[in-house]
Each structure stands twice: as C-alpha cells, then as structure tokens.
Design an enzyme around this catalytic site. Structure first.
Site, PDB file in Angstrom:
ATOM      1  N   TYR A  75     -12.330  11.286  13.256  1.00  0.00           N
ATOM      2  CA  TYR A  75     -13.156  12.241  12.527  1.00  0.00           C
ATOM      3  C   TYR A  75     -12.665  12.363  11.086  1.00  0.00           C
ATOM      4  O   TYR A  75     -13.455  12.311  10.138  1.00  0.00           O
ATOM      5  CB  TYR A  75     -13.101  13.596  13.230  1.00  0.00           C
ATOM      6  CG  TYR A  75     -14.028  14.638  12.664  1.00  0.00           C
ATOM      7  CD1 TYR A  75     -15.383  14.649  12.986  1.00  0.00           C
ATOM      8  CD2 TYR A  75     -13.550  15.627  11.811  1.00  0.00           C
ATOM      9  CE1 TYR A  75     -16.242  15.615  12.478  1.00  0.00           C
ATOM     10  CE2 TYR A  75     -14.395  16.595  11.296  1.00  0.00           C
ATOM     11  CZ  TYR A  75     -15.736  16.588  11.637  1.00  0.00           C
ATOM     12  OH  TYR A  75     -16.577  17.548  11.127  1.00  0.00           O
ATOM     13  N   LYS A  90     -14.755  11.342   7.614  1.00  0.00           N
ATOM     14  CA  LYS A  90     -15.100  12.309   6.567  1.00  0.00           C
ATOM     15  C   LYS A  90     -14.432  11.963   5.243  1.00  0.00           C
ATOM     16  O   LYS A  90     -15.042  12.108   4.165  1.00  0.00           O
ATOM     17  CB  LYS A  90     -14.716  13.715   7.020  1.00  0.00           C
ATOM     18  CG  LYS A  90     -15.514  14.208   8.226  1.00  0.00           C
ATOM     19  CD  LYS A  90     -17.004  14.222   7.967  1.00  0.00           C
ATOM     20  CE  LYS A  90     -17.787  14.880   9.084  1.00  0.00           C
ATOM     21  NZ  LYS A  90     -19.240  14.947   8.802  1.00  0.00           N
TER      22      LYS A  90
END
Length: 241
Positions: free
Chosen positions: A146, A150
């Site tokens: 994750y 990002k």
C-alpha cells in the site's frame, strides 16, 4: 468553489472518499461520472445525485481503459479507487502485490493517461486529483505494498504536472490520514492499534470522508489555479509533528 457546467470523472465513487467527493461536487453543480466495481453502489449513488455511472473492474488494464473510453472527455478527474491487502514484508505475496499495485497505481495512471489524451485533443485545460495517503510518507505495519503504491502515485503526480502543464492541465494529490471508511476499518478497528495513532494527530481525531472531499474540491477549483505538482496532506497535522 462552485462547479456548475463542469464534468468530473470519479473512480472509486461507490464508497468512502470517492462517494463523499461525488456527493459534494454534485451538490456544487458538477455533472458526475462515477466509476466503481459494484453496480448496487452505483445505483444508490445515482439515485442520490444523478449523473452517469460505469461499473468497471479497474484492476484490469482493459477494464480501466474501457471505463475511461465510456466516460468520454470530461473537465476533471479524481483518481480515488483504492484497496489494501495487509501483509508484512516477510509475508508479502505476489497476489497481494498485484492487487494493490494494480488498483492503486496502475489503474490511476491508465485513467490519468486517458483523461489527459482527451483533454489535449479538446484543446487542453482541466485538472486531476490523485488520492494518495500518509502511508506513502510514514512506515506503517503491514502496509508495504500500500505504501509503495501511494508513494509511487505521488511521484507520478509530479511527472504528470510537469508533462501536462504545457497543455493547461493541473495535477495534484491529497494524502489523507486514516479516514473512516470501510477500507480503513479493516486496518484500524483494533483500539490497541488505533489509539496510539490517533494520539499523534494534533486535531485529536481521524479524518471523515467529507474532510477529504472538501480538500479535493478546493484543489479542483479555480481558487487553486496556481497549484500543481503538489501533495496536500489532509491529516490533522500528523505529518507536521
């Protein structure tokens, strides 16, 4: 920050930040094209705000390209579709990596590319907001893929701003803190984990989806006409202290 006469594509519009953004921008006059995986979420949203809806699996490059082709040329794009698979570095799987990177990063790049091509063909202008996360700035347990997705999207935001600026297209990102959506609940439902994190926020709370939606609206508006290539934390001061 009114959007009458403006058209906005929002990915991940069925739930969470995407849905809150769709509702806010529609209330301010925008025509919304909502993209989401779940048809029932889209039906519910369309009943509430009108506009157009497209059911699509953005984890597939073909699905993302088809959805953007169906959406057509609009004035603005909000890349909000996202997912997470909680795995540590030692437990990371190829399936988890592919799921997270495919939706959070690859689909955002494909959607931005399709949007930008349409805007350039239409004579330029427009704006893109990419929704990233403070996880791209701080190391959180079990967020390895994750965080990578990002942080990667923030890097891509800067490249997009540089390359698309000559065409009058602004590209910015918002980096929310923990935002109380269904996705966040999976990672932060344990008080033993959430309480120390919340204590690090000068604002004294996590974000609500509407908090992030208002920041997105600001960045899309003409009030932010000189803002491009930037990442705005929507984090209650978390990254500052």
């Amino acid at each position: 920050m009114q959007f009458s006469g403006k058209s906005v594509i929002i990915t991940g519009a069925g739930k969470g930040i995407g849905r809150a953004t769709a509702a806010l921008l529609a209330a301010r006059g925008a025509e919304i094209t909502a993209i989401s995986r779940t048809q029932s979420d889209l039906d519910d949203l369309r009943a509430a705000i009108g506009g157009c809806s497209i059911a699509a699996d953005l984890s597939s490059p073909e699905g993302a390209r088809k959805a953007m082709a169906e959406a057509g040329t609009c004035d603005m794009l909000v890349n909000c579709a996202g997912t997470n698979v909680l795995e540590s570095v030692l437990e990371m799987t190829e399936a988890g990596y592919d799921t997270v990177m495919g939706i959070n990063l690859r689909s955002a790049l494909i959607c931005a590319q399709a949007f930008a091509r349409g805007r350039v063909a239409a004579g330029g202008g427009g704006a893109i907001v990419n929704v990233t996360s403070i996880a791209g700035h701080r190391g959180f347990q079990d967020h390895v893929c994750y965080a990578a997705s990002k942080a990667g999207l923030e890097g891509a935001t800067r490249v997009m701003a540089r390359e698309l600026g000559p065409h009058g297209i602004r590209v910015v990102a918002v980096a929310p803190t923990v935002t109380m959506t269904e996705l966040a609940a999976k990672a932060w439902s344990d008080p033993a984990k959430s309480a120390p994190m919340m204590a690090r926020h000068p604002a004294g709370r996590f974000a609500e989806a509407e908090d992030v939606a208002r920041a997105i609206a600001l960045l899309l508006s003409d009030d932010a006409c000189m803002v491009t290539g930037s990442v705005m934390p929507v984090d209650g001061g978390f990254l500052s202290v």
